[in-house]
Design a protein around this motif. Structure first.
Motif, mmCIF file in Angstrom:
data_model
loop_
_atom_site.group_PDB
_atom_site.id
_atom_site.type_symbol
_atom_site.label_atom_id
_atom_site.label_comp_id
_atom_site.label_asym_id
_atom_site.label_seq_id
_atom_site.Cartn_x
_atom_site.Cartn_y
_atom_site.Cartn_z
ATOM 1 N N THR A 1 31.356 34.957 51.346
ATOM 2 C CA THR A 1 31.544 35.927 50.264
ATOM 3 C C THR A 1 32.990 35.869 49.819
ATOM 4 O OG1 THR A 1 29.837 37.316 51.267
ATOM 5 C CG2 THR A 1 31.226 38.318 49.568
ATOM 6 N N PHE A 2 33.239 35.010 48.850
ATOM 7 C CA PHE A 2 34.590 34.678 48.419
ATOM 8 C C PHE A 2 35.405 35.917 48.085
ATOM 9 C CE2 PHE A 2 37.797 31.943 46.751
ATOM 10 C CZ PHE A 2 38.260 32.505 45.563
ATOM 11 N N ARG A 3 34.829 36.864 47.384
ATOM 12 C CA ARG A 3 35.590 38.018 46.901
ATOM 13 C C ARG A 3 36.045 38.941 48.044
ATOM 14 N NH1 ARG A 3 30.227 38.972 45.859
ATOM 15 N NH2 ARG A 3 29.326 40.885 46.760
ATOM 16 N N GLY A 4 35.556 38.679 49.221
ATOM 17 C CA GLY A 4 35.901 39.526 50.348
ATOM 18 C C GLY A 4 37.091 39.061 51.165
ATOM 19 N N PHE A 5 37.694 37.941 50.787
ATOM 20 C CA PHE A 5 38.722 37.345 51.638
ATOM 21 C C PHE A 5 39.941 36.896 50.847
ATOM 22 C CE2 PHE A 5 36.344 37.318 55.504
ATOM 23 C CZ PHE A 5 35.020 37.291 55.076
ATOM 24 N N GLY A 6 41.104 37.090 51.472
ATOM 25 C CA GLY A 6 42.307 36.527 50.917
ATOM 26 C C GLY A 6 42.284 35.012 50.990
ATOM 27 N N SER B 1 42.195 39.590 48.413
ATOM 28 C CA SER B 1 40.794 39.366 48.061
ATOM 29 C C SER B 1 40.487 39.728 46.609
ATOM 30 C CB SER B 1 39.880 40.156 48.994
ATOM 31 O OG SER B 1 40.197 41.535 48.956
ATOM 32 N N ALA B 2 41.080 40.796 46.114
ATOM 33 C CA ALA B 2 40.837 41.217 44.726
ATOM 34 C C ALA B 2 41.859 40.637 43.755
ATOM 35 C CB ALA B 2 40.847 42.732 44.630
ATOM 36 N N GLY B 3 42.858 39.970 44.302
ATOM 37 C CA GLY B 3 43.864 39.347 43.453
ATOM 38 C C GLY B 3 45.031 40.228 43.083
ATOM 39 N N GLY B 4 45.063 41.445 43.613
ATOM 40 C CA GLY B 4 46.106 42.371 43.214
ATOM 41 C C GLY B 4 47.429 42.187 43.913
ATOM 42 N N ASN C 1 37.038 35.466 40.985
ATOM 43 C CA ASN C 1 35.979 35.759 41.961
ATOM 44 C C ASN C 1 34.584 35.503 41.392
ATOM 45 O OD1 ASN C 1 37.826 36.382 43.920
ATOM 46 N ND2 ASN C 1 37.617 38.604 43.734
ATOM 47 N N ALA C 2 34.454 35.471 40.090
ATOM 48 C CA ALA C 2 33.161 35.138 39.482
ATOM 49 C C ALA C 2 32.844 33.648 39.646
ATOM 50 C CB ALA C 2 33.158 35.513 38.012
ATOM 51 N N LYS C 3 33.893 32.834 39.762
ATOM 52 C CA LYS C 3 33.720 31.387 39.906
ATOM 53 C C LYS C 3 33.985 30.899 41.327
ATOM 54 C CE LYS C 3 34.877 30.299 35.094
ATOM 55 N NZ LYS C 3 35.755 29.523 34.184
ATOM 56 N N ASN C 4 34.297 31.829 42.224
ATOM 57 C CA ASN C 4 34.591 31.455 43.620
ATOM 58 C C ASN C 4 35.679 30.378 43.689
ATOM 59 O OD1 ASN C 4 32.588 33.229 44.363
ATOM 60 N ND2 ASN C 4 31.221 31.702 45.243
ATOM 61 N N THR C 5 36.721 30.580 42.908
ATOM 62 C CA THR C 5 37.767 29.574 42.796
ATOM 63 C C THR C 5 39.142 30.221 42.854
ATOM 64 O OG1 THR C 5 36.327 28.165 41.454
ATOM 65 C CG2 THR C 5 38.674 27.686 41.378
ATOM 66 N N VAL C 6 40.047 29.570 43.562
ATOM 67 C CA VAL C 6 41.448 29.979 43.591
ATOM 68 C C VAL C 6 42.273 28.852 42.988
ATOM 69 C CG1 VAL C 6 41.778 29.146 45.975
ATOM 70 C CG2 VAL C 6 43.312 30.885 45.034
#
Length: 115
Positions: free
Chosen positions: A27-32, A52-55, A73-78
């Motif tokens: 769950t990509f959005r859950g992790f730094g 995780s949220a990018g803030g 987080n919609a694309k699971n990409t950093v």
């Protein structure tokens, strides 16, 4: 868990590159997420990290003001936007995350800054 980096290459000093890391299997959005790099003969070092949220972000002193980490987080990409590149930025760049006690690394992408 899979992390796949892309976007590396050869660039002249002063140039720019954008690295991408596509994540899957968690769950990509859950992790730094973080970017590390390793130059020949040197230890792997932290370049940038994002919450995780990018803030929240932080950077190595050597790249502050030149590199920007971001995530979708919609694309699971950093991403790692690298501007004003210097020869000392030459390294293999790795995407990293930690899920509980498990550390996860991508395969790396080579960045070479040379004229």
């Amino acid at each position: 868990v899979q992390l796949v980096e892309s976007g590396g290459g050869l660039v002249q000093p002063g140039g720019s590159l954008r690295l991408s890391c596509a994540a899957s299997g968690f769950t990509f959005r859950g992790f730094g997420m973080s970017w590390y790099r390793q130059a020949p003969g040197k230890e792997r070092e932290l370049v940038a990290a994002i919450s995780s949220a990018g803030g929240s972000t932080n950077y190595a002193d050597s790249v502050k003001g030149r590199f920007t980490i971001s995530r979708d987080n919609a694309k699971n990409t950093v991403y790692l936007q690298m501007n004003s590149l210097k020869s000392e930025d030459t390294a293999v760049y790795y995407c990293y995350t930690r899920i509980g006690s498990v550390t996860c690394w991508g395969q790396g992408t080579q960045v070479t800054v040379s004229s």
